[in-house]
Design a protein around this motif. Structure first.
Motif, mmCIF file in Angstrom:
data_model
loop_
_atom_site.group_PDB
_atom_site.id
_atom_site.type_symbol
_atom_site.label_atom_id
_atom_site.label_comp_id
_atom_site.label_asym_id
_atom_site.label_seq_id
_atom_site.Cartn_x
_atom_site.Cartn_y
_atom_site.Cartn_z
ATOM 1 N N GLU A 211 67.117 6.007 79.235
ATOM 2 C CA GLU A 211 67.272 7.461 79.315
ATOM 3 C C GLU A 211 67.318 7.963 80.760
ATOM 4 O OE1 GLU A 211 65.001 6.095 76.950
ATOM 5 O OE2 GLU A 211 66.771 6.291 75.660
ATOM 6 N N GLY A 212 67.217 7.058 81.722
ATOM 7 C CA GLY A 212 67.296 7.467 83.125
ATOM 8 C C GLY A 212 65.971 7.819 83.751
ATOM 9 N N ASN A 213 64.864 7.481 83.096
ATOM 10 C CA ASN A 213 63.538 7.750 83.648
ATOM 11 C C ASN A 213 63.095 6.607 84.555
ATOM 12 O OD1 ASN A 213 63.105 10.206 82.064
ATOM 13 N ND2 ASN A 213 62.958 8.812 80.305
ATOM 14 N N PHE A 214 62.344 6.927 85.586
ATOM 15 C CA PHE A 214 61.849 5.928 86.520
ATOM 16 C C PHE A 214 60.855 4.993 85.828
ATOM 17 C CE2 PHE A 214 58.499 4.633 89.528
ATOM 18 C CZ PHE A 214 59.269 3.929 90.450
ATOM 19 N N VAL A 215 60.972 3.687 86.152
ATOM 20 C CA VAL A 215 60.074 2.676 85.577
ATOM 21 C C VAL A 215 59.416 1.926 86.736
ATOM 22 C CG1 VAL A 215 59.871 0.640 84.111
ATOM 23 C CG2 VAL A 215 61.529 2.429 83.532
ATOM 24 N N MET A 216 58.121 2.156 86.925
ATOM 25 C CA MET A 216 57.400 1.552 88.046
ATOM 26 C C MET A 216 57.402 0.030 87.955
ATOM 27 S SD MET A 216 55.682 2.096 90.879
ATOM 28 C CE MET A 216 54.962 3.754 90.865
ATOM 29 N N GLU A 217 57.272 -0.506 86.757
ATOM 30 C CA GLU A 217 57.211 -1.961 86.607
ATOM 31 C C GLU A 217 58.487 -2.627 87.122
ATOM 32 O OE1 GLU A 217 56.472 0.239 84.274
ATOM 33 O OE2 GLU A 217 54.285 -0.013 84.227
ATOM 34 N N LYS A 218 59.618 -1.991 86.924
ATOM 35 C CA LYS A 218 60.877 -2.546 87.419
ATOM 36 C C LYS A 218 60.919 -2.554 88.943
ATOM 37 C CE LYS A 218 64.082 -1.851 83.589
ATOM 38 N NZ LYS A 218 65.427 -1.353 83.203
ATOM 39 N N LEU A 219 60.405 -1.496 89.550
ATOM 40 C CA LEU A 219 60.374 -1.439 91.012
ATOM 41 C C LEU A 219 59.468 -2.524 91.568
ATOM 42 C CD1 LEU A 219 61.101 -0.035 93.684
ATOM 43 C CD2 LEU A 219 59.105 1.443 93.342
ATOM 44 N N VAL A 220 58.307 -2.698 90.965
ATOM 45 C CA VAL A 220 57.366 -3.723 91.430
ATOM 46 C C VAL A 220 58.000 -5.109 91.324
ATOM 47 C CG1 VAL A 220 55.154 -4.835 90.966
ATOM 48 C CG2 VAL A 220 55.329 -2.338 90.884
ATOM 49 N N LYS A 221 58.658 -5.368 90.215
ATOM 50 C CA LYS A 221 59.310 -6.666 90.029
ATOM 51 C C LYS A 221 60.422 -6.866 91.045
ATOM 52 C CE LYS A 221 61.672 -9.558 86.611
ATOM 53 N NZ LYS A 221 62.190 -9.639 85.210
ATOM 54 N N LEU A 222 61.194 -5.817 91.301
ATOM 55 C CA LEU A 222 62.277 -5.909 92.283
ATOM 56 C C LEU A 222 61.737 -6.284 93.655
ATOM 57 C CD1 LEU A 222 65.282 -3.538 92.702
ATOM 58 C CD2 LEU A 222 63.807 -3.936 94.657
ATOM 59 N N VAL A 223 60.641 -5.648 94.057
ATOM 60 C CA VAL A 223 60.056 -5.927 95.371
ATOM 61 C C VAL A 223 59.450 -7.327 95.422
ATOM 62 C CG1 VAL A 223 58.224 -5.239 96.978
ATOM 63 C CG2 VAL A 223 59.662 -3.491 95.902
ATOM 64 N N GLU A 224 58.772 -7.714 94.364
ATOM 65 C CA GLU A 224 58.124 -9.029 94.343
ATOM 66 C C GLU A 224 59.130 -10.168 94.369
ATOM 67 O OE1 GLU A 224 55.647 -8.899 90.911
ATOM 68 O OE2 GLU A 224 53.960 -7.938 91.956
ATOM 69 N N THR A 225 60.261 -10.006 93.716
ATOM 70 C CA THR A 225 61.260 -11.077 93.639
ATOM 71 C C THR A 225 62.233 -11.053 94.821
ATOM 72 O OG1 THR A 225 62.645 -9.677 92.217
ATOM 73 C CG2 THR A 225 61.154 -11.249 91.137
ATOM 74 N N ASN A 226 62.165 -10.013 95.654
ATOM 75 C CA ASN A 226 63.058 -9.898 96.810
ATOM 76 C C ASN A 226 62.241 -9.537 98.050
ATOM 77 O OD1 ASN A 226 65.878 -10.022 95.423
ATOM 78 N ND2 ASN A 226 64.772 -8.477 94.250
ATOM 79 N N PRO A 227 61.594 -10.517 98.668
ATOM 80 C CA PRO A 227 60.685 -10.236 99.784
ATOM 81 C C PRO A 227 61.366 -9.642 101.007
ATOM 82 C CG PRO A 227 61.039 -12.605 99.529
ATOM 83 C CD PRO A 227 61.633 -11.945 98.322
ATOM 84 N N PHE A 228 62.689 -9.697 101.078
ATOM 85 C CA PHE A 228 63.393 -9.087 102.205
ATOM 86 C C PHE A 228 63.452 -7.561 102.080
ATOM 87 C CE2 PHE A 228 66.371 -10.585 98.987
ATOM 88 C CZ PHE A 228 67.040 -9.410 98.642
ATOM 89 N N VAL A 229 63.049 -7.004 100.925
ATOM 90 C CA VAL A 229 62.943 -5.553 100.786
ATOM 91 C C VAL A 229 61.720 -5.097 101.571
ATOM 92 C CG1 VAL A 229 62.558 -3.639 99.194
ATOM 93 C CG2 VAL A 229 64.100 -5.507 98.548
ATOM 94 N N ARG A 230 61.928 -4.263 102.601
ATOM 95 C CA ARG A 230 60.853 -3.931 103.530
ATOM 96 C C ARG A 230 60.386 -2.479 103.459
ATOM 97 N NH1 ARG A 230 59.529 -7.571 107.180
ATOM 98 N NH2 ARG A 230 57.606 -6.423 106.837
ATOM 99 N N MET A 231 61.215 -1.579 102.928
ATOM 100 C CA MET A 231 60.806 -0.183 102.801
ATOM 101 C C MET A 231 61.485 0.421 101.574
ATOM 102 S SD MET A 231 60.617 1.516 106.618
ATOM 103 C CE MET A 231 62.387 1.667 106.877
ATOM 104 N N LEU A 232 60.920 1.526 101.095
ATOM 105 C CA LEU A 232 61.496 2.310 100.010
ATOM 106 C C LEU A 232 61.795 3.709 100.533
ATOM 107 C CD1 LEU A 232 58.998 1.323 97.152
ATOM 108 C CD2 LEU A 232 61.180 0.226 97.719
ATOM 109 N N GLU A 233 62.999 4.197 100.232
ATOM 110 C CA GLU A 233 63.403 5.530 100.693
ATOM 111 C C GLU A 233 63.704 6.404 99.483
ATOM 112 O OE1 GLU A 233 66.140 6.759 104.285
ATOM 113 O OE2 GLU A 233 67.412 6.375 102.520
ATOM 114 N N LEU A 234 62.917 7.458 99.308
ATOM 115 C CA LEU A 234 63.094 8.392 98.205
ATOM 116 C C LEU A 234 64.115 9.442 98.629
ATOM 117 C CD1 LEU A 234 62.032 9.223 95.371
ATOM 118 C CD2 LEU A 234 60.311 10.598 96.547
ATOM 119 N N LYS A 235 65.293 9.396 98.011
ATOM 120 C CA LYS A 235 66.356 10.310 98.419
ATOM 121 C C LYS A 235 66.228 11.640 97.694
ATOM 122 C CE LYS A 235 70.446 11.171 97.112
ATOM 123 N NZ LYS A 235 71.832 11.163 96.625
ATOM 124 N N LEU A 236 65.961 12.697 98.471
ATOM 125 C CA LEU A 236 65.893 14.042 97.911
ATOM 126 C C LEU A 236 67.265 14.700 97.940
ATOM 127 C CD1 LEU A 236 62.561 15.205 99.580
ATOM 128 C CD2 LEU A 236 62.894 14.061 97.381
#
Length: 521
Positions: A211-236
């Motif tokens: 439905e397009g809602n944010f899922v924290m678990e997916k973000l955590v998994k993305l960061v854990e499986t891709n250690p080269f991800v160094r920052m998160l930018e919330l686009k307003l």
């Protein structure tokens, strides 16, 4: 039948041309869509033919070297020649009107900085880490110290082609700058080893449910499986179309894009103008803190600038609670790589210099500048513009369109049509095949290296080792017809806070800085 064929065979070549023209004229007269073609059959088509390549005609033949927008021919030539390691000098003095309003003058020192042989930039001035460590103040578990003052702005896979993203990422790995994903999500083409900043927009692509809602678990998994991800930018919002959502047409959604963004095939995807995960400043800060806590990464916001009330509320809330974004990316309203209605691209939100100066002053007034890394974006990928941004208080520069130019973009200005002739901003496989990532990654590397080199050389000419040392008094602006100049401090009504700095050698020895040992996962 034989008689008909014999008659047709006897028609000379010019007869066929006349028959073709007659058919075109008949069609033009009977169609109701274009009055010009109806009223002036055949010749009326010339109007649409000339209009179809009018921008290219003006770009290469009509306009002079300093006349075009958004990037004039001289600016593009500097980027192209820098990316190809060709002669990017000019002779016989400047051809610019140096008395025009807003013209930048950078003040050199009487005695330029003399580098010692043990300086990292002695002989080869390409090394310029950020002067600030991002995420230290808020005690994030994985603070980030960027190895480059110049980095790649947010441009999504889907908007740009796979080979364009791959070229930039490989070039970023070689130079040591970070690569912002744009709101389209982390793709396989961002995974060649460069540091990555994941941009999270209103549709939460890649970290959403059906439905397009944010899922924290997916973000955590993305960061854990891709250690080269160094920052998160919330686009307003972005400079191209602040306060407006977007549409990803069903025709542009490939199976690959569908998987990366977690969107359905065969259906237009509507990005809302605002976030569903929060609705006000306290809930936005709580969302930022939750992402930082779950992932351990620094989290920042990106926005264009207009009304200031909520910016002031954010600064007050940060002062009161000690919480908030680790970095703020200010996007100039000059527009960018995103497609937008002309009214938004031309008139909605402030240009970079006005927007950045207003936001910096808000946080400076509350004593918060030392807590925040300011990232500047908006046509700053040229040395003099970058130096001006550093003098105003920027800590990092993000480049978007300039990066596109370095890998072959010709400024055709049809990014929104999926017909980009250089293959940079299209999903058309044939057009993409014109990009060789091995070559284009080297082109981007050469451009970013040359840009950094010239920023450092201008810094040395002004008596500084690092561009963070520039002050508002080091850059003057021409005021136009009154034949006067003003310093940035006089023009914008503030002086930036001094950034603590000892030497580039000390920055390279920072315990937080990446030693450039990333490897492809």
């Amino acid at each position: 039948m034989e008689l008909v064929l014999t008659s047709l065979g006897s028609i000379p070549w010019w007869g066929w041309i006349l028959i073709g023209l007659a058919l075109v004229a008949l069609y033009d007269i009977n169609q109701k869509k274009h009055a010009i073609r109806h009223n002036f059959p055949i010749v009326g088509n010339l109007r649409y033919f000339l209009e179809s390549f009018g921008p290219e005609l003006r770009q290469y033949i009509v306009a002079n070297n300093r006349e075009e927008l958004p990037f004039n021919r001289q600016q593009r030539a500097w980027i192209y020649s820098s990316s190809k390691q060709e002669n990017n000098f000019q002779g016989f003095g400047t051809d610019q009107d140096i008395t025009s309003a807003g013209y930048i003058f950078i003040n050199p020192a009487l005695l330029p900085l003399k580098l010692s042989p043990d300086n990292p930039n002695y002989g080869q001035p390409y090394t310029a880490p950020a002067a600030k460590v991002i995420g230290v103040f808020h005690k994030r578990r994985r603070p980030y110290h960027p190895r480059s003052i110049v980095n790649i702005s947010g441009m999504s896979f889907g908007s740009l082609s796979a080979k364009a993203i791959e070229s930039m990422n490989k070039g970023a790995l070689k130079f040591g700058c970070y690569h912002n994903t744009g709101e389209g999500g982390l793709s396989s083409y961002h995974k060649f080893g460069a540091d990555v900043v994941v941009n999270i927009g209103t549709s939460y692509f890649g970290v959403r449910d059906d439905e397009g809602n944010f899922v924290m678990e997916k973000l955590v998994k993305l960061v854990e499986t891709n250690p080269f991800v160094r920052m998160l930018e919330l686009k307003l919002s972005q400079g191209a179309k602040p306060g407006k959502g977007g549409v990803l047409p069903a025709a542009k959604i490939t199976a690959e894009i569908s998987e990366i963004r977690h969107v359905p095939m065969g259906k237009d995807v509507i990005s809302p103008a605002s976030h569903s995960a929060f609705s006000d400043i306290p809930s936005m800060v709580a969302f930022i803190e939750a992402m930082a806590e779950k992932t351990g990464l620094p989290v920042g916001i990106k926005s264009a600038v207009g009304k200031l009330e909520l910016w002031k509320e954010l600064a007050d809330y940060m002062l009161e609670t000690g919480k908030g974004p680790d970095f703020i990316t200010i996007d100039g309203g000059e527009g960018g790589t995103g497609a937008a209605p002309p009214s938004f691209a031309d008139h909605v939100s402030l240009p970079f210099v006005y927007g950045f100066s207003k936001i910096y002053r808000i946080f400076q007034k509350r004593g918060l500048v030392h807590r925040i890394t300011f990232i500047a974006s908006g046509k700053l990928g040229l040395p003099e513009s970058a130096v001006m941004a550093f003098a105003m208080g920027a800590d990092l520069i993000n480049v978007g369109r300039e990066a596109m130019l370095s890998i072959g973009c010709i400024q055709a200005q049809i990014c929104h049509t999926n017909r980009c002739p250089s293959g940079v901003a299209t999903q058309n496989k044939w057009l993409q095949n014109g990009i060789d990532p091995t070559l284009k990654s080297e082109r981007f590397y050469n451009y970013i290296k040359t840009l950094t080199k010239e920023i450092l050389e201008i810094s040395h000419a002004a008596g500084y080792e690092h561009p963070c040392q520039f002050t508002m008094k080091d850059v003057d602006l021409a005021m136009g017809d009154n034949n006067k100049i003003q310093t940035l401090a006089e023009a914008y009504g503030y002086r930036k806070d001094e950034v603590p700095f000892t030497s580039i050698a000390d920055l390279l020895n920072s315990p937080y800085i990446d030693k450039h040992e990333n490897k492809k996962p």
